[in-house]
Design an enzyme around this catalytic site. Structure first.
Site, PDB file in Angstrom:
ATOM      1  N   ARG A  60     -45.157  41.456  30.467  1.00  0.00           N
ATOM      2  CA  ARG A  60     -45.907  40.247  30.801  1.00  0.00           C
ATOM      3  C   ARG A  60     -45.020  39.128  31.338  1.00  0.00           C
ATOM      4  NH1 ARG A  60     -49.561  38.614  26.376  1.00  0.00           N
ATOM      5  NH2 ARG A  60     -49.735  40.843  26.116  1.00  0.00           N
ATOM      6  N   THR A  61     -43.843  38.969  30.800  1.00  0.00           N
ATOM      7  CA  THR A  61     -42.983  37.899  31.314  1.00  0.00           C
ATOM      8  C   THR A  61     -42.577  38.191  32.758  1.00  0.00           C
ATOM      9  OG1 THR A  61     -42.142  37.463  29.104  1.00  0.00           O
ATOM     10  CG2 THR A  61     -40.859  36.601  30.935  1.00  0.00           C
ATOM     11  N   LYS A  88     -22.825  46.834  28.286  1.00  0.00           N
ATOM     12  CA  LYS A  88     -23.655  45.726  28.748  1.00  0.00           C
ATOM     13  C   LYS A  88     -22.819  44.614  29.383  1.00  0.00           C
ATOM     14  CE  LYS A  88     -25.454  45.742  24.661  1.00  0.00           C
ATOM     15  NZ  LYS A  88     -26.067  45.183  23.456  1.00  0.00           N
ATOM     16  N   ARG A 110     -33.437  38.386  32.059  1.00  0.00           N
ATOM     17  CA  ARG A 110     -33.680  38.691  30.646  1.00  0.00           C
ATOM     18  C   ARG A 110     -32.586  39.651  30.214  1.00  0.00           C
ATOM     19  NH1 ARG A 110     -39.054  40.281  27.494  1.00  0.00           N
ATOM     20  NH2 ARG A 110     -39.194  38.020  27.662  1.00  0.00           N
ATOM     21  N   HIS A 138     -36.043  31.377  24.893  1.00  0.00           N
ATOM     22  CA  HIS A 138     -36.991  31.873  25.881  1.00  0.00           C
ATOM     23  C   HIS A 138     -37.729  30.631  26.366  1.00  0.00           C
ATOM     24  CE1 HIS A 138     -39.721  34.193  28.097  1.00  0.00           C
ATOM     25  NE2 HIS A 138     -40.201  34.997  27.179  1.00  0.00           N
TER      26      HIS A 138
END
Lengths: 330, 184, 431
Positions: A60-61, A88, A110, A138
């Site tokens: 959704r974001t 990462k 993100r 966020h």
């Protein structure tokens, strides 16, 4: 009069001024109308290239950002960088350099590591928007929550807002906490003590150990998503018990003397942190949050795109910085 | 900010002159649109909206029209071609289009016509809403200095100005009085 | 053997003899030949006028990580020994978490040989407690000590098994060496990247509670009492640990402890802005911890300062906080940071600081038997450092002799630095 510019990046609400937050909310208002037009598109960001860089799964974001970008006529590329074999950290540095080399205008990021958005913002000239970094912040979620509360109650100042659930692991909770306090709301958190971060009271937050106390106190409940893995890691014994002890149910809400606005950042675990009858009930503004998400993100993109480079970092350090030039007659 | 020299402010239109200009513009609009049946006034944020409202009321008075003239508001901020050079506008005004404009005669109302870029943006934005059969432009002041091939159909007052000059339009509703000043 | 050296007119501070006076120091045949006023110069002597400077026994660091073998791009025995000499250290003790682990006599012997080849600060190897530092089977302490190890440790990792810790302490008694432990309860610390507190909450980073250290400190003290062994507690970081050590020492338990310059000067607020150069394990804690650690060092509850010099390649720290490795370099800043923060601020006298950085660490690891250090007594090995305690400088990592640059003190203005370092009568560093 100087307008409160945002600076280069939006990495979190902690270091923003109330004026900057209000500017975003005020700017979001006219963008709501854009989404109601027959052609849901304005050329404000025509020619801008935006990369949506998602190191974590998100539906959704990412969709919300993508709609916001497209409705502003930006060119967008989605990069899902999950499951990479390199560590990462290496990926992030290399990604930053590659993005810089491609001369893109904005990055929406993100990342599972707290601070990743700031890390990227410090290393590239493009605007960076934090779409969630680890357990840190966020900011656009909190901004859309603020806008939704303001729409529903006509104000934020003086309202009692309680964040319910897994505050320890929640970036939504942290951003909400900063945004709400800066705009004058009273903030509380409620949940099992295993999911409360150390020192949270020192941030001026009331802690309720029981949901009944929170319901008696609050005007607004923002119910956080409970990740299934919290049970596996031993923070709570079972989802069933969580629902019984902390679930937001109609029976519990009925004991409140006033109607309580119900919010949830989604996706919901119906029957765990929130009862379906509450989520779908008359005081739920959960779908308004989704609608407002697009408007808020359009506002953020628009304001950052117009921001000037020399104001970069001013916002991050807490200074307002100078504003845009006045418009004049034309 | 220190100014290089003292500015010289002269009144281009006082309240009475402005009132006469608006009266005349109202008449010309009705002539241009062959009546009021298809007429829609679209004011450009900010002062264009107030002027459109005034003109609409004047037309309603002079025509004794039973129906109100539809009016809308257009904020062209998101259609500007200079985002990033002027910085963000702190406030984006309301955009409101009264119904479908297809087969309507839309008259864009603004306070000052200068480079033409605002009108260009307004035309683009209007086109994204619908397809009026005709679009006209009505401005209170034409100060020259066009950068685009755009011309007003109806003008309240023309004045020659240089690039460093300013034209300030004050309206009762927002500024407490009606007046147009040229600052050189 | 090098020429004799006469250090003329300095302020000689030798905590091993409670000496603090203006005197000359004559070094001959690798030994301290004489300390006194107006010493006559023998033939071919090299004279150094050290008026206004401090002449002290060379500093001793019980806790450094040299990355040889395994990660020679980050540090080697030679580059570490060079950095040490530049920092005024004449002896450093290298932790065994190399690749492969220094857990046998050949590996220990390799470090000793590399140190000899470098001919700079002495590098004393520390052997592993367990084979491969896996926390399972004891390594061969006897053979490693025979090859030159001065202590055993699984540092980098805690000794999780209380049984292993007990047997290590018991077995080490035969060789009279300390067992140095990295005190951390791995279950409590799991996934943590900084101190658990208000700052970690704000930054959204997983915290390591002080309890993770305190629990292991308490356990080690109990086991030291049970076994009669000597436990050395590495890099103490919190006030709770200080209380436990104080009580243990009062009861005569054989416990010693060290603290790093960064834990004496920085708090978790250094992690703001996700500065990975403030990421180390144990983490930087709170102001109250810093105050307790300073007090404990002053009292002698904590015996000495050790740098926990932990080099990392620049790009490893160029990462998100979660993903960066723990550790900072410290050999070239340790004295100046401690001098600036503890002596200039009036908390410590200069002799007290030198005691905690030279005489006491040499005592803790029995270095007198391993070649010397910590004293300027005539006849002892000439490991000497000369400090200019008025020299003002600011930390520029690019100027480090270490191969790595990961310091939390970049740009910090400091006072005091080593201008001359002598190991066994040979000058190994001179500004």
């Amino acid at each position: 009069m100087t307008a409160p510019a945002l600076g280069k990046d939006l990495t979190g609400l902690e270091h923003m001024t109330p004026e900057q937050i209000r500017l975003i909310l005020d700017t979001a208002e006219p963008f709501k109308e854009v989404s109601e037009r027959p052609i849901k598109k304005v050329p404000a960001l025509r020619g801008k290239t935006i990369v949506n860089l998602f190191f974590e799964a998100s539906t959704r974001t990412r969709i919300s950002f993508e709609f916001a970008e497209k409705r502003l006529s930006a060119d967008t590329v989605n990069v899902a960088a999950t499951g990479s074999s390199v560590s990462k950290g290496e990926t992030l540095v290399d990604t930053a350099r590659n993005l810089e080399a491609m001369r893109i205008d904005m990055v929406v990021i993100r990342h599972p590591s707290s601070g990743a958005a700031e890390f990227l913002g410090d290393r590239i000239a493009s605007n960076v928007i934090n779409a969630g970094d680890g357990k840190h912040e966020h900011p656009t979620q909190a901004l859309l929550d603020l806008l939704t509360i303001r729409d529903k109650h006509g104000k934020i100042e003086g309202l009692k807002v309680c964040l319910v659930g897994d505050v320890l692991h929640s970036r939504v909770a942290r951003s909400n906490l900063w945004g709400l306090s800066k705009l004058g709301a009273e903030v509380a958190v409620c949940g099992p003590w295993t999911l409360m971060p150390r020192g949270i009271q020192e941030l001026g937050v009331t802690v309720f150990g029981r949901i009944e106390e929170a319901i008696e106190w609050a005007d607004v409940l923002n119910v956080l998503r409970l990740q299934l893995e919290r049970m596996e890691k031993g923070f709570i014994p079972s989802l069933r018990e969580y629902y019984r002890v902390f679930g937001v149910t109609p029976e519990r809400l009925e004991r409140s003397p006033k109607p309580i606005t119900i919010m949830h950042p989604g996706p919901m675990n119906r029957g765990v942190e929130i009862d379906s009858r509450v989520a779908d009930g008359p005081h739920s503004v959960i779908l308004d949050q989704v609608t407002n998400g697009v408007a808020v993100r359009m506002a953020v993109l628009y304001l950052l795109a117009g921001g000037r480079a020399e104001l970069a970092d001013a916002a991050k350090r807490g200074g307002g910085g100078g504003g845009g030039a006045g418009g004049g007659s034309e | 900010m220190p100014r290089p020299k003292a500015e010289e402010r002269t009144i281009l239109l006082d309240a009475r002159a402005m009132s006469r200009a608006l009266q005349r513009m109202a008449v010309e609009i009705v002539e241009l649109a062959h009546g009021t049946d298809d007429l829609v006034l679209i004011g450009i944020q900010r002062r264009g909206v107030e002027l459109a409202e005034r003109i609409a009321k004047l037309i309603e008075q002079q025509e004794g029209a039973p129906a109100l003239i539809p009016r809308g508001a257009l904020d062209i901020t998101l259609y500007r071609d200079d985002l990033g050079t002027v910085g963000p506008k702190p406030v984006i005004g309301e955009t409101h289009i009264p119904g479908d404009l297809t087969d309507k005669h839309a008259v864009i109302v603004d306070d000052v016509l200068y480079t033409g870029r605002t009108v260009r943006a307004a035309l683009d934005e209007l086109a994204d809403f619908s397809r009026p059969k005709r679009i006209s432009l009505c401005v209170l002041v034409d100060r020259g200095g066009r950068e685009l091939p755009i011309q007003a159909d109806i003008v309240g007052k023309s004045v020659k100005t240089g690039p460093d000059d300013r034209v300030d339009v004050l309206v009762e509703e927002l500024d407490g009085r009606d007046q147009v000043d040229v600052i050189r | 053997m090098s020429r004799p050296i006469l250090l003329q007119g300095g302020r000689v501070i030798d905590p091993s003899r409670d000496l603090d006076e203006l005197a000359d120091v004559l070094i001959q045949d690798g030994k301290i030949a004489a300390v006194g006023r107006g010493l006559s110069a023998p033939d071919a002597v090299s004279i150094r006028n050290v008026k206004g400077k401090i002449v002290a026994p060379g500093l001793v660091d019980l806790h450094v990580h040299l990355r040889e073998p395994g990660n020679e791009d980050e540090e080697t025995v030679a580059s570490g020994a060079r950095a040490a000499a530049a920092g005024g250290f004449t002896a450093i003790c290298a932790m065994p978490n190399t690749d492969p682990v220094t857990d046998n006599q050949a590996a220990v012997g390799f470090i000793v040989r590399q140190s000899g080849r470098a001919g700079l600060a002495r590098v004393h190897p520390i052997g592993a407690v367990s084979i491969g530092q896996k926390g399972e089977r004891l390594a061969e302490f006897g053979e490693m000590v025979g090859a030159g190890a001065v202590a055993v440790s699984d540092d980098g990792r805690p000794i999780v098994s209380s049984h292993l810790m007990r047997t290590a302490l018991e077995y080490a008694r035969t060789f009279d060496i300390p067992v140095a432990d990295h005190c951390e309860d791995p279950a409590l610390a799991a996934g943590g990247v900084m101190h658990e507190g208000l700052v970690s909450t704000r930054l959204g980073l997983k915290g390591i509670p002080a309890a993770a250290e305190e629990i292991m400190v308490a356990r080690d003290v109990v086991l030291a009492e049970l076994t009669g062994g000597h436990v050395h507690l590495c890099h103490m970081s919190c006030r709770g640990s200080v209380a436990i050590i104080r009580e243990a020492k009062e009861r005569g338990i054989r416990v010693t402890a060290e603290v790093t310059p960064h834990h004496l000067t920085l708090t978790d607020y250094a992690c703001e802005d996700y500065d990975t150069h403030a990421k180390m394990n144990p983490p930087l804690r709170e102001a109250a911890d810093v105050a307790a650690l300073r007090g404990a060092l002053k009292e002698g509850v904590i015996d000495c300062i050790a740098s926990d010099h932990a080099p990392h390649a620049y790009d490893e720290k160029e990462a998100a906080f979660d993903d960066a490795p723990f550790g900072v370099v410290g050999l070239e800043t340790a004295f100046a940071v401690a001098h600036t923060e503890l002596v200039e601020s009036g908390i410590f006298t200069l002799p007290e600081l030198i005691r905690r950085m030279s005489t006491d660490p040499a005592r803790v690891f029995h270095l007198a038997e391993a070649g010397g250090g910590g004293t300027l007594a005539p006849g002892s090995v000439a490991d000497v450092a000369v400090f200019d305690t008025t020299a003002k400088w600011s930390v520029d990592p690019a100027a480090f002799h270490s191969k790595s640059r990961n310091t939390p003190f970049t740009g910090r203005a400091l006072t005091g630095r080593a201008v001359l370092t002598i190991v066994a009568g040979t000058i190994v560093h001179e500004l």
